[in-house]
Design an enzyme around this catalytic site. Structure first.
Site, PDB file in Angstrom:
ATOM      1  N   CYS A 161       5.147  -2.189   8.027  1.00 37.27           N
ATOM      2  CA  CYS A 161       5.492  -0.896   8.628  1.00 37.27           C
ATOM      3  C   CYS A 161       5.248  -0.889  10.128  1.00 37.27           C
ATOM      4  CB  CYS A 161       4.727   0.218   7.935  1.00 37.27           C
ATOM      5  SG  CYS A 161       5.161   0.382   6.180  1.00 37.27           S
ATOM      6  N   SER A 215      -5.508   4.780   5.166  1.00 37.72           N
ATOM      7  CA  SER A 215      -4.393   3.935   5.584  1.00 37.72           C
ATOM      8  C   SER A 215      -4.408   3.800   7.096  1.00 37.72           C
ATOM      9  CB  SER A 215      -3.076   4.571   5.125  1.00 37.72           C
ATOM     10  OG  SER A 215      -1.975   3.957   5.763  1.00 37.72           O
ATOM     11  N   CYS A 246       1.093  -8.187   4.646  1.00 37.66           N
ATOM     12  CA  CYS A 246       0.668  -6.824   4.325  1.00 37.66           C
ATOM     13  C   CYS A 246      -0.837  -6.740   4.227  1.00 37.66           C
ATOM     14  CB  CYS A 246       1.356  -6.319   3.056  1.00 37.66           C
ATOM     15  SG  CYS A 246       3.066  -5.795   3.358  1.00 37.66           S
ATOM     16  N   ASP A 247      -1.304  -5.532   3.972  1.00 36.09           N
ATOM     17  CA  ASP A 247      -2.673  -5.138   4.268  1.00 36.09           C
ATOM     18  C   ASP A 247      -3.751  -6.078   3.738  1.00 36.09           C
ATOM     19  OD1 ASP A 247      -0.860  -3.034   4.620  1.00 36.09           O
ATOM     20  OD2 ASP A 247      -2.453  -1.570   4.544  1.00 36.09           O
ATOM     21  N   ASP A 273       0.816  -1.212   0.000  1.00 36.07           N
ATOM     22  CA  ASP A 273       0.000   0.000   0.000  1.00 36.07           C
ATOM     23  C   ASP A 273       0.851   1.263   0.000  1.00 36.07           C
ATOM     24  OD1 ASP A 273      -2.084  -1.728   0.047  1.00 36.07           O
ATOM     25  OD2 ASP A 273      -3.103  -0.825   1.741  1.00 36.07           O
TER      26      ASP A 273
END
Length: 558
Positions: A187, A469, A119-120, A78
């Site tokens: 992250c 986000s 990840c997302d 993202d």
């Protein structure tokens, strides 16, 4: 063994010949075949090390008497996709991931599965596939990256976006570029990837530590190897994904969601996963849990506390242990390592285990707030609901009335904010960015970060039928349903209108007379996205954000 469909009996001679071409031996042919589903790629920071994690998983499977078979999924970063057309492909990749795993494991019947996301959209896509296939399943994420350092301040990705709105020199900006993201991994804040990895642990499909142990540690590799060993135990006990994905465990996950101040995107994903699991779950159910669950953690981007600090304080099990004191956890539910009560009874107490580090988990008696980190708003602007990460909203912005400044799309709003056209007291309205209208429901980190960078997060709110986000903070209300493209009221807002955002009372209202609104309905032509390919197909098949923006079920059935 499910894999016997392709390896047992005289009629399967051709199948065994193909398997032996892979190097499978006669002794291995008699063992369980275990899928290892890996999201590895070479240009996603959260995925670049997943080959190493996968090797440890496969070693564990072999240690425990199984035969691992690895295959790969796609995955969108993202951060790299943010603020250009690539972000339209992020949410819709979730459906592709789930479908592709279904294809692979229906076409090649294996006995159990280890999922390696990080990840997302990969985490929820894999969870949807696990529910759909209902095999013995265990997840192990790749883990979070460590926080970076700029001078004495710890930072990560959200601060790099916010830096763009500040008056910094080229050398200062380069400092962010070089030092904000120092390692591989998802992250470092409580963004969507880490939120979903933590919730996978909370629901019981991952071992303790999977959501928070940093990507670069030896403990992460040991955890991966132990997961490979664990899947063989789960297979022998015939514990399948839906044995764990119960309504009570969904409630556990949502309770943790509220307590840790997770990303608002978790609401979209939990709704979608619950549908695959056959669990009836609505925004109203989520709001009920949010009202009674105190927020115990306030992590970056809402503070300078990072996932590594949460891990040092005992991680998700420590959070659940605190919640247990108030009777907020369903203790008798099954997980991959026993009952929920068993896995949380011996964790460290709340508080950080590292001297001098910030307190990552507050006690149940002294929470950051008495209700959860996410709130569901309703009103004439969001008849079916909207979502706000209230744990990252400044106190002065919790209840405001402002003047609408309307933009048909994200980029126009970003340009206006950066050009100082957005002023204190404005409510930025970004529409036609929903699941259908975007299409793809892109995240809005660029405008929220620009508002913060301009020093307006205490004076400007943003509402959208798109989403945010996990790195976003501020008075940012997303997932507005119905969306503009579906004729929701947000399509008829005009600049200069007054809007009320009342988070404590869960209200989102356009303060315009109904007769005026009706005239606008008659004269406004709704916009439709003119796109082809997969994005166009997604726009045609997707449902509303309030039910998870999943594909229409009848389309799958026909």
């Amino acid at each position: 063994m499910r894999s016997n469909k392709m390896k047992e009996g005289a009629s399967r001679l051709p199948h065994r010949a193909l398997l032996k071409s892979l190097g499978i031996t006669d002794s291995e042919m008699k063992k369980p075949f275990i899928a290892v589903i890996n999201a590895a790629s070479e240009y996603v920071p959260g995925h670049t090390h997943l080959h190493e994690i996968s090797r440890a998983v496969k070693d564990g499977i072999r240690n425990a008497g199984g035969v691992p078979f690895e295959f790969f999924t796609i995955g969108v970063c993202d951060g790299l996709a943010m603020n250009h057309e690539g972000m339209r492909y992020s949410l819709c990749s979730r459906e592709l991931i789930a479908d592709s795993i279904e294809v692979m494991l229906k076409a090649h019947p294996l006995d159990a599965a280890v999922f390696i996301p990080n990840c997302d959209k990969i985490v929820p896509g894999m969870l949807m596939a696990a529910a759909r296939l209902n095999l013995p399943s265990v997840f192990v994420s790749g883990g979070p990256m460590l926080a970076g350092n700029i001078g004495k301040a710890r930072v990560n990705l959200s601060e790099t976006f916010e830096a763009l709105g500040k008056k910094l020199s080229d050398s200062e900006l380069l400092d962010f570029e070089n030092n904000a993201c120092p390692t591989c991994g998802s992250c470092a804040g409580m963004y969507t990837a880490n939120s979903m990895n933590c919730l996978t642990e909370a629901i019981g499909l991952a071992m303790p530590g999977s959501g928070t142990e940093p990507a670069v540690t030896a403990a992460r590799r040991r955890l991966a190897k132990e997961t490979g060993e664990l899947i063989m135990e789960i297979y022998e006990k015939n514990i399948c994904a839906l044995d764990i994905m119960t309504r009570a465990n969904f409630d556990n996950a949502l309770t943790v969601d509220m307590a840790i101040g997770a990303s608002s995107n978790t609401i979209l994903h939990i709704l979608a996963i619950a549908q695959e699991a056959g669990v009836n779950l609505t925004l109203d159910d989520i709001e009920i849990i949010g009202r009674k669950t105190p927020q115990l953690c306030k992590l970056n981007p809402a503070s300078d506390i990072f996932i590594e600090d949460l891990n040092a304080a005992g991680g998700i099990c420590a959070v659940m242990s605190e919640l247990k004191k108030a009777g907020l956890i369903n203790l008798n539910e099954l997980t991959v390592t026993g009952k929920q009560e068993e896995r949380i009874k011996n964790v460290r107490n709340a508080g950080c285990a590292v001297p001098g580090a910030p307190q990552a988990i507050r006690s149940i008696e002294d929470p950051f707030r008495k209700d959860g980190g996410i709130a569901i708003l309703k009103g004439n602007l969001a008849e079916k609901g909207a979502v706000v990460k209230q744990g990252a909203v400044l106190p002065e912005m919790m209840s405001i009335t402002g003047t609408a400044k309307v933009f048909d799309g994200e980029q126009a709003a970003v340009d206006a904010i950066m050009n100082d056209e957005v002023k204190a007291g404005d409510i930025v309205v970004i529409r036609y960015e929903g699941p259908k209208g975007g299409p793809g429901m892109p995240e809005m980190l660029a405008p929220t970060a620009a508002i913060v960078g301009k020093g307006l997060d205490g004076a400007v709110a943003l509402i959208t039928d798109g989403r945010f986000s996990g790195a976003s903070r501020g008075a940012a209300v997303g997932h507005i349903a119905p969306e503009a493209a579906a004729g929701g009221l947000i399509a008829y807002v005009q600049s200069g209108d007054k809007i009320s955002v009342d988070i404590p009372n869960r209200k989102l209202e356009l303060l315009v007379d109904e007769n005026i609104i009706e005239e606008r309905r008659k004269s406004t032509v709704l916009k439709t996205a003119d796109v082809g390919g997969y994005l166009g197909r997604y726009a045609r098949l997707t449902t509303s954000a309030d039910i998870g923006a999943v594909f229409k079920q009848y389309e799958r059935e026909t």
